[in-house]
Write a protein that holds these residues in place. Structure first.
Motif, PDB file in Angstrom:
ATOM      1  N   SER A 173       5.998  -6.177  11.469  1.00  0.00           N
ATOM      2  CA  SER A 173       6.593  -7.282  10.714  1.00  0.00           C
ATOM      3  C   SER A 173       5.750  -7.642   9.500  1.00  0.00           C
ATOM      4  O   SER A 173       6.283  -7.879   8.409  1.00  0.00           O
ATOM      5  N   ALA A 174       4.428  -7.662   9.665  1.00  0.00           N
ATOM      6  CA  ALA A 174       3.554  -7.992   8.536  1.00  0.00           C
ATOM      7  C   ALA A 174       3.570  -6.889   7.483  1.00  0.00           C
ATOM      8  O   ALA A 174       3.618  -7.158   6.278  1.00  0.00           O
ATOM      9  N   ALA A 175       3.526  -5.641   7.931  1.00  0.00           N
ATOM     10  CA  ALA A 175       3.540  -4.517   6.988  1.00  0.00           C
ATOM     11  C   ALA A 175       4.830  -4.493   6.183  1.00  0.00           C
ATOM     12  O   ALA A 175       4.814  -4.285   4.964  1.00  0.00           O
ATOM     13  N   LEU A 176       5.961  -4.737   6.849  1.00  0.00           N
ATOM     14  CA  LEU A 176       7.248  -4.728   6.152  1.00  0.00           C
ATOM     15  C   LEU A 176       7.371  -5.920   5.217  1.00  0.00           C
ATOM     16  O   LEU A 176       7.899  -5.791   4.105  1.00  0.00           O
ATOM     17  N   ALA A 177       6.898  -7.076   5.640  1.00  0.00           N
ATOM     18  CA  ALA A 177       6.961  -8.258   4.776  1.00  0.00           C
ATOM     19  C   ALA A 177       6.208  -8.012   3.478  1.00  0.00           C
ATOM     20  O   ALA A 177       6.640  -8.438   2.400  1.00  0.00           O
ATOM     21  N   ALA A 178       5.085  -7.317   3.576  1.00  0.00           N
ATOM     22  CA  ALA A 178       4.284  -7.028   2.393  1.00  0.00           C
ATOM     23  C   ALA A 178       4.925  -5.984   1.489  1.00  0.00           C
ATOM     24  O   ALA A 178       4.500  -5.804   0.341  1.00  0.00           O
ATOM     25  N   GLY A 179       5.930  -5.267   1.996  1.00  0.00           N
ATOM     26  CA  GLY A 179       6.621  -4.265   1.186  1.00  0.00           C
ATOM     27  C   GLY A 179       6.307  -2.833   1.534  1.00  0.00           C
ATOM     28  O   GLY A 179       6.715  -1.917   0.818  1.00  0.00           O
ATOM     29  N   ASN A 180       5.581  -2.621   2.620  1.00  0.00           N
ATOM     30  CA  ASN A 180       5.270  -1.263   3.068  1.00  0.00           C
ATOM     31  C   ASN A 180       6.391  -0.718   3.948  1.00  0.00           C
ATOM     32  O   ASN A 180       7.271  -1.457   4.400  1.00  0.00           O
ATOM     33  N   THR A 181       6.331   0.562   4.224  1.00  0.00           N
ATOM     34  CA  THR A 181       7.170   1.174   5.245  1.00  0.00           C
ATOM     35  C   THR A 181       6.261   1.643   6.373  1.00  0.00           C
ATOM     36  O   THR A 181       5.054   1.770   6.195  1.00  0.00           O
ATOM     37  N   VAL A 182       6.833   1.890   7.555  1.00  0.00           N
ATOM     38  CA  VAL A 182       6.008   2.075   8.743  1.00  0.00           C
ATOM     39  C   VAL A 182       6.487   3.248   9.586  1.00  0.00           C
ATOM     40  O   VAL A 182       7.690   3.411   9.817  1.00  0.00           O
ATOM     41  N   LEU A 230       0.803  -1.222   0.000  1.00  0.00           N
ATOM     42  CA  LEU A 230       0.000   0.000   0.000  1.00  0.00           C
ATOM     43  C   LEU A 230       0.834   1.268   0.000  1.00  0.00           C
ATOM     44  O   LEU A 230       0.487   2.259  -0.629  1.00  0.00           O
ATOM     45  N   GLY A 231       1.927   1.271   0.765  1.00  0.00           N
ATOM     46  CA  GLY A 231       2.733   2.478   0.912  1.00  0.00           C
ATOM     47  C   GLY A 231       3.144   2.670   2.350  1.00  0.00           C
ATOM     48  O   GLY A 231       3.576   1.738   3.025  1.00  0.00           O
ATOM     49  N   VAL A 232       2.973   3.878   2.850  1.00  0.00           N
ATOM     50  CA  VAL A 232       3.340   4.183   4.241  1.00  0.00           C
ATOM     51  C   VAL A 232       2.200   3.752   5.165  1.00  0.00           C
ATOM     52  O   VAL A 232       1.041   4.109   4.943  1.00  0.00           O
ATOM     53  N   VAL A 233       2.549   3.007   6.202  1.00  0.00           N
ATOM     54  CA  VAL A 233       1.581   2.519   7.180  1.00  0.00           C
ATOM     55  C   VAL A 233       1.801   3.227   8.511  1.00  0.00           C
ATOM     56  O   VAL A 233       2.949   3.359   8.969  1.00  0.00           O
ATOM     57  N   GLY A 234       0.721   3.671   9.121  1.00  0.00           N
ATOM     58  CA  GLY A 234       0.777   4.196  10.482  1.00  0.00           C
ATOM     59  C   GLY A 234       0.378   3.096  11.455  1.00  0.00           C
ATOM     60  O   GLY A 234      -0.729   2.566  11.363  1.00  0.00           O
ATOM     61  N   ALA A 235       1.290   2.724  12.359  1.00  0.00           N
ATOM     62  CA  ALA A 235       1.028   1.669  13.341  1.00  0.00           C
ATOM     63  C   ALA A 235       0.890   2.308  14.714  1.00  0.00           C
ATOM     64  O   ALA A 235       1.862   2.835  15.260  1.00  0.00           O
ATOM     65  N   ILE A 236      -0.314   2.287  15.268  1.00  0.00           N
ATOM     66  CA  ILE A 236      -0.596   2.925  16.558  1.00  0.00           C
ATOM     67  C   ILE A 236      -0.775   1.826  17.591  1.00  0.00           C
ATOM     68  O   ILE A 236      -1.689   1.001  17.482  1.00  0.00           O
ATOM     69  N   VAL A 237       0.122   1.803  18.593  1.00  0.00           N
ATOM     70  CA  VAL A 237       0.160   0.683  19.534  1.00  0.00           C
ATOM     71  C   VAL A 237      -0.139   1.147  20.955  1.00  0.00           C
ATOM     72  O   VAL A 237       0.184   2.271  21.335  1.00  0.00           O
ATOM     73  N   PRO A 238      -0.768   0.284  21.768  1.00  0.00           N
ATOM     74  CA  PRO A 238      -1.186   0.641  23.116  1.00  0.00           C
ATOM     75  C   PRO A 238      -0.091   0.384  24.148  1.00  0.00           C
ATOM     76  O   PRO A 238       1.010  -0.066  23.817  1.00  0.00           O
ATOM     77  N   PRO A 291      -1.970  12.677   4.064  1.00  0.00           N
ATOM     78  CA  PRO A 291      -2.346  12.146   2.739  1.00  0.00           C
ATOM     79  C   PRO A 291      -1.415  11.062   2.219  1.00  0.00           C
ATOM     80  O   PRO A 291      -1.808  10.295   1.331  1.00  0.00           O
ATOM     81  N   LYS A 292      -0.196  10.958   2.736  1.00  0.00           N
ATOM     82  CA  LYS A 292       0.715   9.924   2.264  1.00  0.00           C
ATOM     83  C   LYS A 292       0.724   8.690   3.160  1.00  0.00           C
ATOM     84  O   LYS A 292       1.502   7.751   2.914  1.00  0.00           O
ATOM     85  N   VAL A 293      -0.118   8.657   4.172  1.00  0.00           N
ATOM     86  CA  VAL A 293      -0.311   7.441   4.961  1.00  0.00           C
ATOM     87  C   VAL A 293      -1.434   6.647   4.318  1.00  0.00           C
ATOM     88  O   VAL A 293      -2.563   7.108   4.232  1.00  0.00           O
ATOM     89  N   ARG A 294      -1.132   5.456   3.829  1.00  0.00           N
ATOM     90  CA  ARG A 294      -2.077   4.686   3.021  1.00  0.00           C
ATOM     91  C   ARG A 294      -2.774   3.564   3.788  1.00  0.00           C
ATOM     92  O   ARG A 294      -3.592   2.845   3.216  1.00  0.00           O
ATOM     93  N   LYS A 295      -2.420   3.426   5.068  1.00  0.00           N
ATOM     94  CA  LYS A 295      -3.065   2.402   5.898  1.00  0.00           C
ATOM     95  C   LYS A 295      -2.778   2.739   7.359  1.00  0.00           C
ATOM     96  O   LYS A 295      -1.683   3.192   7.691  1.00  0.00           O
ATOM     97  N   VAL A 296      -3.777   2.518   8.227  1.00  0.00           N
ATOM     98  CA  VAL A 296      -3.588   2.698   9.663  1.00  0.00           C
ATOM     99  C   VAL A 296      -3.977   1.397  10.352  1.00  0.00           C
ATOM    100  O   VAL A 296      -5.050   0.845  10.107  1.00  0.00           O
ATOM    101  N   SER A 297      -3.090   0.912  11.200  1.00  0.00           N
ATOM    102  CA  SER A 297      -3.379  -0.261  12.022  1.00  0.00           C
ATOM    103  C   SER A 297      -3.337   0.171  13.481  1.00  0.00           C
ATOM    104  O   SER A 297      -2.314   0.660  13.964  1.00  0.00           O
ATOM    105  N   PHE A 298      -4.456  -0.038  14.177  1.00  0.00           N
ATOM    106  CA  PHE A 298      -4.600   0.470  15.544  1.00  0.00           C
ATOM    107  C   PHE A 298      -5.032  -0.648  16.480  1.00  0.00           C
ATOM    108  O   PHE A 298      -5.909  -1.446  16.155  1.00  0.00           O
ATOM    109  N   THR A 299      -4.419  -0.694  17.650  1.00  0.00           N
ATOM    110  CA  THR A 299      -4.879  -1.550  18.742  1.00  0.00           C
ATOM    111  C   THR A 299      -5.131  -0.666  19.951  1.00  0.00           C
ATOM    112  O   THR A 299      -4.259   0.125  20.339  1.00  0.00           O
TER     113      THR A 299
END
Length: 456
Positions: free
Chosen positions: A143-152, A122-130, A197-205
């Motif tokens: 690890s999953a985002a990087l394996a897929a080829g994204n940056t974080v 997808l591109g740049v991923v925002g990973a928000i962790v608790p 606008p350049k964050v193409r995915k957000v993963s939040f816990t």
């Protein structure tokens, strides 16, 4: 402008342990630009990514002796649990490194037309962790985002910024520049990350309340999100359950990380005729759950992470007692240390209407709810908002599995609870969120499909 500092405190002693400069909006913009630039090269070489993810796993294991004590000091969990978290994070990188998927497939081919389907990052991923499992939950996303080829770009909860920064620094020492970075700060910084606008995915816990806010924010830029949210996870003992086996496992799971675990058993439904036996067996397992500073080798249960969490759990416990519930064991602080302590507590003589049962209290308190009809329990669960995890206990495994299949949750265990495997997908339904982390499904969550349709 002045740089704002985030201050971390030891939740067991309330002593300051360190400070870190908060990330400014301008610095966040620069990180995201660097991540976007790094993505253009990182996305192309899967073999390189696999090798570097394996190296990340090795480095986390090698640095565990430095990371785990800092995790204990900043988050509060016992040192053995902290070390286990770091090792599980390392396993996540190793698992993601080995996952394979087909990069493309032929959809159609004629004399005048060829079409193929490809999956790509997808591109740049925002990973928000608790704050409860900051290292493992970050690793599952990263690890999953990087394996897929994204940056974080990682954004941790403010109160665990020191240990997350240390881990990100370890990973950044292995990975190419810009592939991973960390932004530390409060809700305003989180909103800036989600809305960029350049964050193409957000993963939040995190909490369901904040997850809903992130969904609303992400809608402004139509950014896809993965949400792993609350989970008021039930354990159901059937009439033929092995009481000793269930009590042993559930006592271990209910008070792991002082109960601050999204999939911990947070209420136990027990046939009325077995309640006395279960409570006695469970209370016996609580005898060696010594409370204290997580750095003390004798400690089995550390403090809650912050004063707000202690107040929430104490409040619902007090309301339950005022409503007629009986404390079987615990209910006090369990230590003379000044931190946010509540001793492991077992409660009975309570029903579904009490907040201690109906709400995810996220602490070391376990209510036991008596029942006479398992169908009524399943009906009650079906009407409740959460659906992250659950467990069913019975010697007749086929029957227990049939009951498990009737529970609407992302993971339902039979004769076990909290049995996480980094190779299996994990996530919730209903108000517990959507999307999956772990295994191939976790990597797929960071990929998208594109059709290339060619007229010859």
């Amino acid at each position: 402008m002045d740089t704002t500092e985030l201050i971390s405190y030891n939740p067991a002693t309330l002593v300051e342990i360190g400070r870190i400069a908060a990330t400014t909006t301008a610095e966040l913009d620069s990180m995201i630009e660097s991540a976007h630039d790094a993505f253009l090269g990182w996305r192309h070489d899967r073999n390189l990514r696999k090798g570097l993810l394996a190296a990340c796993s090795y480095e986390l294991m090698r640095m565990s002796g430095e990371i785990a004590p800092l995790l204990t000091t900043e988050q509060g969990k016992p040192l053995a649990e902290a070390a286990s978290e770091v090792w599980t994070a390392a396993k996540s990188f190793a698992e993601s490194a080995r996952i394979e998927w087909e990069p493309e497939s032929l959809a159609a081919h004629t004399d005048v037309r060829t079409a193929f389907i490809e999956v790509h990052p997808l591109g740049v991923v925002g990973a928000i962790v608790p704050w409860n499992f900051p290292i493992f939950l970050m690793a599952a996303k990263v690890s999953a985002a990087l394996a897929a080829g994204n940056t974080v770009v990682v954004k941790p909860a403010e109160s665990v910024s020191l240990v997350v920064r240390k881990v990100v620094d370890v990973l950044a020492g292995v990975l190419p520049a810009g592939v991973i970075s960390i932004a530390v700060g409060g809700p305003d910084l989180g909103r800036a990350l989600v809305n960029h606008p350049k964050v193409r995915k957000v993963s939040f816990t995190g909490s369901t309340t904040v997850g809903k806010q992130i969904m609303r924010q992400a809608s402004d830029t139509v950014t896809p999100v993965t949400l792993e949210l609350g989970g008021n996870d039930p354990a159901i003992l059937l009439a033929d359950a092995d009481i000793d086996r269930a009590a042993t496992a559930l006592a271990r799971g209910a008070f792991f990380n002082a109960g601050q675990m999204c999939i911990a058993p947070k209420r136990v439904y027990v046939p009325t005729a077995l309640v006395d036996r279960f409570c006695q067996a469970f209370a016996d397992r609580m005898d060696d759950l010594s409370v204290g500073d997580g750095l003390d080798p004798a400690t089995r249960v550390g403090p809650l992470h912050n004063v707000r969490q202690l107040e929430i759990v104490s409040h619902v416990l007090e309301k339950a007692i005022a409503g007629g519930a009986t404390v079987v064991r615990g209910g006090d602080r369990g230590t003379d240390l000044p931190g946010y302590f509540l001793a492991p507590t077992l409660v009975r003589d309570i029903d579904d209407s009490a907040e201690l049962v109906a709400l995810e209290q996220f602490g070391p308190v376990l209510p036991v709810v008596a029942y006479d009809d398992v169908d009524s329990v399943l009906s009650s669960l079906d009407n409740q908002e959460f659906g992250l995890g659950a467990s069913v206990w019975g010697n007749d495994v086929e029957n227990a599995t049939d009951v498990a299949l009737r529970i609407d949750a992302g993971t339902v265990w039979v004769n076990q609870h909290n049995a996480l495997d980094v190779g299996l997908p994990f996530g919730g339904v209903k108000s517990s969120g959507f999307g999956r982390e772990g295994g191939a499904a976790g990597v797929e969550d960071f990929l998208q499909t594109r059709v290339i349709d060619i007229k010859l």
